[in-house]
Design an enzyme around this catalytic site. Sequence first.
Site, PDB file in Angstrom:
ATOM      1  N   GLY A  91      -3.221  22.017   6.820  1.00  0.00           N
ATOM      2  CA  GLY A  91      -4.357  22.627   6.122  1.00  0.00           C
ATOM      3  C   GLY A  91      -5.627  21.803   6.282  1.00  0.00           C
ATOM      4  O   GLY A  91      -6.718  22.354   6.519  1.00  0.00           O
TER       5      GLY A  91
ATOM      6  N   GLU B 242      -2.912  15.477  14.968  1.00  0.00           N
ATOM      7  CA  GLU B 242      -1.499  15.118  14.759  1.00  0.00           C
ATOM      8  C   GLU B 242      -1.142  15.584  13.361  1.00  0.00           C
ATOM      9  O   GLU B 242      -1.484  14.935  12.371  1.00  0.00           O
ATOM     10  CB  GLU B 242      -1.319  13.600  14.891  1.00  0.00           C
ATOM     11  CG  GLU B 242      -1.590  13.060  16.293  1.00  0.00           C
ATOM     12  CD  GLU B 242      -0.524  13.458  17.299  1.00  0.00           C
ATOM     13  OE1 GLU B 242       0.584  13.845  16.902  1.00  0.00           O
ATOM     14  OE2 GLU B 242      -0.814  13.405  18.506  1.00  0.00           O
TER      15      GLU B 242
ATOM     16  N   GLU C 158      -7.384   7.262   1.712  1.00  0.00           N
ATOM     17  CA  GLU C 158      -7.822   6.590   0.487  1.00  0.00           C
ATOM     18  C   GLU C 158      -6.645   6.007  -0.292  1.00  0.00           C
ATOM     19  O   GLU C 158      -6.823   5.204  -1.204  1.00  0.00           O
ATOM     20  CB  GLU C 158      -8.630   7.552  -0.396  1.00  0.00           C
ATOM     21  CG  GLU C 158      -7.886   8.789  -0.890  1.00  0.00           C
ATOM     22  CD  GLU C 158      -7.846   9.944   0.125  1.00  0.00           C
ATOM     23  OE1 GLU C 158      -7.990   9.691   1.339  1.00  0.00           O
ATOM     24  OE2 GLU C 158      -7.665  11.094  -0.318  1.00  0.00           O
TER      25      GLU C 158
ATOM     26  N   LYS D 298       2.319  24.612  18.633  1.00  0.00           N
ATOM     27  CA  LYS D 298       1.896  25.556  17.584  1.00  0.00           C
ATOM     28  C   LYS D 298       0.956  24.849  16.581  1.00  0.00           C
ATOM     29  O   LYS D 298       0.081  24.089  17.004  1.00  0.00           O
ATOM     30  CB  LYS D 298       3.127  26.179  16.928  1.00  0.00           C
ATOM     31  CG  LYS D 298       4.011  26.932  17.942  1.00  0.00           C
ATOM     32  CD  LYS D 298       4.976  27.868  17.274  1.00  0.00           C
ATOM     33  CE  LYS D 298       6.382  27.339  17.289  1.00  0.00           C
ATOM     34  NZ  LYS D 298       7.394  28.280  16.824  1.00  0.00           N
TER      35      LYS D 298
ATOM     36  N   ASN E  31       1.071   7.384   5.674  1.00  0.00           N
ATOM     37  CA  ASN E  31       2.476   6.968   5.824  1.00  0.00           C
ATOM     38  C   ASN E  31       2.659   5.764   6.753  1.00  0.00           C
ATOM     39  O   ASN E  31       3.523   4.930   6.515  1.00  0.00           O
ATOM     40  CB  ASN E  31       3.346   8.152   6.245  1.00  0.00           C
ATOM     41  CG  ASN E  31       2.900   8.782   7.535  1.00  0.00           C
ATOM     42  OD1 ASN E  31       1.758   8.608   7.974  1.00  0.00           O
ATOM     43  ND2 ASN E  31       3.790   9.528   8.167  1.00  0.00           N
TER      44      ASN E  31
ATOM     45  N   ASP F 225       0.819  -1.228   0.000  1.00  0.00           N
ATOM     46  CA  ASP F 225       0.000   0.000   0.000  1.00  0.00           C
ATOM     47  C   ASP F 225       0.849   1.274   0.000  1.00  0.00           C
ATOM     48  O   ASP F 225       0.495   2.259  -0.644  1.00  0.00           O
ATOM     49  CB  ASP F 225      -0.912   0.046   1.243  1.00  0.00           C
ATOM     50  CG  ASP F 225      -2.286  -0.580   0.978  1.00  0.00           C
ATOM     51  OD1 ASP F 225      -2.453  -1.207  -0.081  1.00  0.00           O
ATOM     52  OD2 ASP F 225      -3.180  -0.421   1.829  1.00  0.00           O
TER      53      ASP F 225
ATOM     54  N   ALA G 263      -3.626   9.247   8.065  1.00  0.00           N
ATOM     55  CA  ALA G 263      -2.757   9.583   6.933  1.00  0.00           C
ATOM     56  C   ALA G 263      -2.238   8.280   6.312  1.00  0.00           C
ATOM     57  O   ALA G 263      -2.525   7.188   6.824  1.00  0.00           O
ATOM     58  CB  ALA G 263      -1.602  10.453   7.413  1.00  0.00           C
TER      59      ALA G 263
ATOM     60  N   GLU H 237       6.950  22.011   4.748  1.00  0.00           N
ATOM     61  CA  GLU H 237       7.062  20.551   4.858  1.00  0.00           C
ATOM     62  C   GLU H 237       7.035  19.948   3.451  1.00  0.00           C
ATOM     63  O   GLU H 237       6.145  20.251   2.656  1.00  0.00           O
ATOM     64  CB  GLU H 237       5.889  19.994   5.672  1.00  0.00           C
ATOM     65  CG  GLU H 237       6.008  18.493   5.890  1.00  0.00           C
ATOM     66  CD  GLU H 237       4.816  17.883   6.636  1.00  0.00           C
ATOM     67  OE1 GLU H 237       3.676  18.198   6.272  1.00  0.00           O
ATOM     68  OE2 GLU H 237       5.042  17.085   7.558  1.00  0.00           O
TER      69      GLU H 237
ATOM     70  N   GLY I  15      -0.216  20.606  16.057  1.00  0.00           N
ATOM     71  CA  GLY I  15      -1.192  19.699  16.654  1.00  0.00           C
ATOM     72  C   GLY I  15      -1.860  20.201  17.903  1.00  0.00           C
ATOM     73  O   GLY I  15      -1.519  21.247  18.449  1.00  0.00           O
TER      74      GLY I  15
ATOM     75  N   GLU J 284      -0.956  11.788  21.497  1.00  0.00           N
ATOM     76  CA  GLU J 284      -1.192  10.350  21.381  1.00  0.00           C
ATOM     77  C   GLU J 284      -0.129   9.646  22.228  1.00  0.00           C
ATOM     78  O   GLU J 284       0.937  10.209  22.492  1.00  0.00           O
ATOM     79  CB  GLU J 284      -1.100   9.898  19.914  1.00  0.00           C
ATOM     80  CG  GLU J 284      -2.276  10.421  19.115  1.00  0.00           C
ATOM     81  CD  GLU J 284      -2.439   9.796  17.741  1.00  0.00           C
ATOM     82  OE1 GLU J 284      -1.425   9.531  17.072  1.00  0.00           O
ATOM     83  OE2 GLU J 284      -3.596   9.588  17.336  1.00  0.00           O
TER      84      GLU J 284
ATOM     85  N   CYS K 137       6.309  12.413   9.774  1.00  0.00           N
ATOM     86  CA  CYS K 137       5.915  13.758  10.207  1.00  0.00           C
ATOM     87  C   CYS K 137       6.958  14.438  11.070  1.00  0.00           C
ATOM     88  O   CYS K 137       7.107  15.647  11.039  1.00  0.00           O
ATOM     89  CB  CYS K 137       4.591  13.673  10.957  1.00  0.00           C
ATOM     90  SG  CYS K 137       4.627  12.462  12.278  1.00  0.00           S
TER      91      CYS K 137
END
Length: 487
Positions: free
Chosen positions: A229, A248, A177, A454, A151, A92, A149, A384, A457, A461, A282
Amino acid sequence: MTTPVYENFINGHFLKNQSGDTFAVKNPATDEVIYHVEVADEFIQNAAIESAKQGFAAWSAMTPIERSRILLKAVSILRERNDELAKVEVLDTGKPWQEAECVDVETGADVIEYFAGLAPAQVGQQQMVGNDFYYTRKEPLGICAGIGAWNYPLQIACWKSGPALAAGNAVIFKPSEETPLGAIKLAEIFIEAGVPAGVFNVVQGAGEVGQWLTANPDIEKVSFTGEVGTGKKVMASAAGSLKDLTMELGGKSPLLVFDDADVSQAVSAAMLGNFYTQGEVCTNCTRIYVHKNVYQQFIDELKTRTEQNIIAGDPMDPEVNLGALISKKHQELVLSYIDKGISEGATLLTGGKALSPASAPNGYFVEPTIFVDCKDDMTIVKEEIFGPVMSVLVFDDEDDVIRRANDTHLGLAAGVFTKDIQRAHRVIHQLQAGICWINSYGNSPAEMPVGGYKQSGIGRENGIETLDHYTQTKSIYVGMSNIESPF
Ligand code: NAD
């Protein structure tokens, strides 16, 4: 050859949608469609809410120790099926097998195990107030949504469901997705372990399905992992029903290498923090500030090791340590950042191009890329990139490098390399980041809280405090004498 079609996972089984809409999932290392997934249409969405309501009723009525026992069974199954699940993640995501085999499933299982252990230990408090007293109960929130996400798909599903389920909530999880299969496998494992039907549901689709989860008034909390975003959109949408939120989000984290550091160790950290999972992590230290006295030594070793030790290719090959980026679109985005780095005047130390390894010629690979002579205002230093692109900068003053490291609206992670124990703590205490490492980089054990300062997040977790983020406190006042009333 026909590819499998996966339905949404609702109330303990696969459920066919009514719209017939599906989307295709590609293996990033081959550019081939490997399976299709049905989109969660309105029928599925309604079914997911009904299922989670029933699941919540059954699950929250169990004792924490009963829930813990069942979750620990799921942990054993995850570990037994490590290789099968790791392969799902490699196909994947395009990440190397050598990572998935020992990290993705294991770190997911660790977190469920950790919260399963903590659940029965969560207690309220009681206090005398005169002759009366009050006590508190930690009660679950209800239905929690998780949005993931791409990753670390299975790990993210475990990190969100572990504390949520341990605390007695029901979950509706929407994986990215790009990587929808890991969460389905987790849903099957929960059922096999004895988690009641409806407690963990998986809905599939892109932003619209995520948007529905964030707006639905029956959902009490959203735990989101993704871009800054998107996080802002999630928060705005969740405001309509005043949901609890965990966010996160992205980072642009600094690593500070002082002139008394073990330079080889710092190079190892910089490579891990930029090229592991082909840079799609991240917390990556994509801004490396190196003291001028060790700058040349640092970049010489960095260049040599990057050019000699990185092997790109078929991610299932156990020798390969650099996989393919998630999609063609993402590969193009990363390459466009590299072009910007060059046009804004940074010097390319190594890399900079797309790669087409012989064992995976159609994959979305990008060479491990290092820019030197970087300036603080360059786009590659500010934004990023989420690919294997490192920016190296020079410094010679401690206060000034702390100011430069903090000059960003992001604050996910930070690192310091120095042998001076006082400087290590003095500097790290001034860095505005939620996840910090001294003479180390990237480790994230279940016991340690993770999350951003900032715009990186909200909430955390892992670690003990996360269980509180999945419960609400009920205060109960007990009168021990007659009520004094003016009426
Ligand atoms: P993304 O924001 O594009 O997507 C994340 C998820 O949000 C996906 O499931 C997507 O379908 C969904 N989504 C999209 N639009 C939505 C909307 N309007 N409402 C609700 N959900 C919506 O992020 P991505 O590209 O999948 O992941 C990469 C990003 O994730 C990077 O910025 C990375 O730093 C961040 N990330 C953060 C952490 C962390 O723990 N801080 C971990 C992993 C990744």
